[in-house]
Design a protein around this motif. Structure first.
Motif, PDB file in Angstrom:
ATOM      1  N   GLU A   1      62.077  68.597  51.765  1.00 24.24           N
ATOM      2  CA  GLU A   1      61.350  67.538  51.073  1.00 24.24           C
ATOM      3  C   GLU A   1      62.330  66.575  50.409  1.00 24.24           C
ATOM      4  O   GLU A   1      63.398  66.991  49.946  1.00 24.24           O
TER       5      GLU A   1
ATOM      6  N   ASP B   1      48.777  62.486  53.477  1.00 27.31           N
ATOM      7  CA  ASP B   1      48.516  63.544  54.458  1.00 27.31           C
ATOM      8  C   ASP B   1      47.967  64.773  53.737  1.00 27.31           C
ATOM      9  O   ASP B   1      48.716  65.523  53.122  1.00 27.31           O
TER      10      ASP B   1
ATOM     11  N   GLN C   1      59.832  58.112  50.106  1.00 31.73           N
ATOM     12  CA  GLN C   1      58.964  58.021  51.275  1.00 31.73           C
ATOM     13  C   GLN C   1      59.824  57.673  52.490  1.00 31.73           C
ATOM     14  O   GLN C   1      60.850  57.005  52.363  1.00 31.73           O
ATOM     15  N   ASN C   2      59.405  58.131  53.645  1.00 29.89           N
ATOM     16  CA  ASN C   2      60.139  57.868  54.890  1.00 29.89           C
ATOM     17  C   ASN C   2      61.626  58.163  54.750  1.00 29.89           C
ATOM     18  O   ASN C   2      62.461  57.409  55.241  1.00 29.89           O
TER      19      ASN C   2
ATOM     20  N   SER D   1      58.241  65.081  45.199  1.00 25.36           N
ATOM     21  CA  SER D   1      58.458  64.886  46.637  1.00 25.36           C
ATOM     22  C   SER D   1      57.525  63.820  47.194  1.00 25.36           C
ATOM     23  O   SER D   1      56.342  63.779  46.880  1.00 25.36           O
ATOM     24  N   GLN D   2      58.101  62.978  48.057  1.00 21.85           N
ATOM     25  CA  GLN D   2      57.349  61.890  48.674  1.00 21.85           C
ATOM     26  C   GLN D   2      57.244  62.023  50.200  1.00 21.85           C
ATOM     27  O   GLN D   2      56.326  61.486  50.801  1.00 21.85           O
ATOM     28  N   SER D   3      58.215  62.707  50.817  1.00 20.05           N
ATOM     29  CA  SER D   3      58.173  62.902  52.269  1.00 20.05           C
ATOM     30  C   SER D   3      58.721  64.283  52.597  1.00 20.05           C
ATOM     31  O   SER D   3      59.400  64.906  51.778  1.00 20.05           O
TER      32      SER D   3
ATOM     33  N   VAL E   1      56.336  64.245  57.734  1.00 13.35           N
ATOM     34  CA  VAL E   1      55.369  63.721  56.772  1.00 13.35           C
ATOM     35  C   VAL E   1      56.060  62.569  56.036  1.00 13.35           C
ATOM     36  O   VAL E   1      56.739  62.794  55.032  1.00 13.35           O
ATOM     37  N   PRO E   2      55.916  61.316  56.530  1.00 10.04           N
ATOM     38  CA  PRO E   2      56.621  60.198  55.912  1.00 10.04           C
ATOM     39  C   PRO E   2      56.122  59.855  54.504  1.00 10.04           C
ATOM     40  O   PRO E   2      56.874  59.353  53.685  1.00 10.04           O
ATOM     41  N   ASP E   3      54.836  60.136  54.239  1.00  9.98           N
ATOM     42  CA  ASP E   3      54.256  59.862  52.927  1.00  9.98           C
ATOM     43  C   ASP E   3      53.298  61.006  52.583  1.00  9.98           C
ATOM     44  O   ASP E   3      52.162  61.044  53.048  1.00  9.98           O
ATOM     45  N   ILE E   4      53.762  61.916  51.756  1.00 12.33           N
ATOM     46  CA  ILE E   4      52.985  63.109  51.414  1.00 12.33           C
ATOM     47  C   ILE E   4      51.630  62.765  50.812  1.00 12.33           C
ATOM     48  O   ILE E   4      50.630  63.433  51.078  1.00 12.33           O
TER      49      ILE E   4
END
Length: 195
Positions: free
Chosen positions: A144, A113, A148-149, A123-125, A107-110
């Protein structure tokens, strides 16, 4: 280039050796999973970690129902019991999808999704990693990050290999000896691929 490839393979083998050593020192499967997951979380500098394990219930009609229950959490300001159980195969939940397909979910960008609910608001990814013995789910590990990414392709690959490892245990029951034999075979296969 050859030097970089050899260095990368050596790094991968060191990482896998550390994980299997941590697992081998454990007295039972829960401890092996917990210590290995913590090592991975530290190595990958994650914000949060959760381990879910399959739990079998019997419903009112005596049907067998499998749910995933959080067993271990790190980096969270909550209790394990605060995390909801997840049903394997739930197509609207990445944990359920990973459990039924035995495929890692990145999940690169929570924020983009809807199938994934973050463990923390920072958390971002995330990575959702099924851990299996053959075709049988042993656990789901969630990592997590606050970025991101955050997970590089080499980290994702190592985590995927980790999900396929079998856990050696100190206790010597017949099923545990079989698991150790499968681990040795898996490590042998990994070593051949690393050459």
């Amino acid at each position: 280039r050859l030097y970089e490839e050899a260095r990368q393979r050596a790094s991968e083998m060191t990482f896998l050796f550390e994980i299997t050593s941590a697992a081998a020192a454990a007295d039972n499967l829960d401890d092996a999973l917990r210590s290995s997951a913590r090592l991975i979380a530290r190595t990958m500098e994650t914000r949060a970690l959760a381990l879910y394990i399959p739990v079998i219930y019997e419903d009112f009609e005596k049907n067998r129902v499998i749910m995933l229950r959080a067993k271990t959490i790190e980096g969270l300001d909550m209790e394990v019991s605060d995390l909801a159980e997840v049903q394997p195969g739930d197509s609207e939940n990445l944990i359920g999808i990973a459990a039924s397909t035995l495929q890692m979910q990145a999940v690169p960008d929570i924020a983009h999704d809807v199938r994934y609910s973050a463990l923390t608001s920072e958390s971002q990814s995330a990575l959702v990693v099924p851990i299996s013995t053959g075709s049988e789910l042993t656990a789901i590990m969630i990592l997590e990050s606050t970025q991101q990414n955050a997970f590089r392709s080499d980290e994702i690959q190592l985590t995927r290999l980790y999900g396929a490892l079998r856990y050696p245990l100190r206790q010597r029951t017949a099923s545990q000896r079989q698991r150790q034999d499968r681990l040795r075979a898996a490590l042998g296969t990994l070593a051949k691929h690393a050459r």
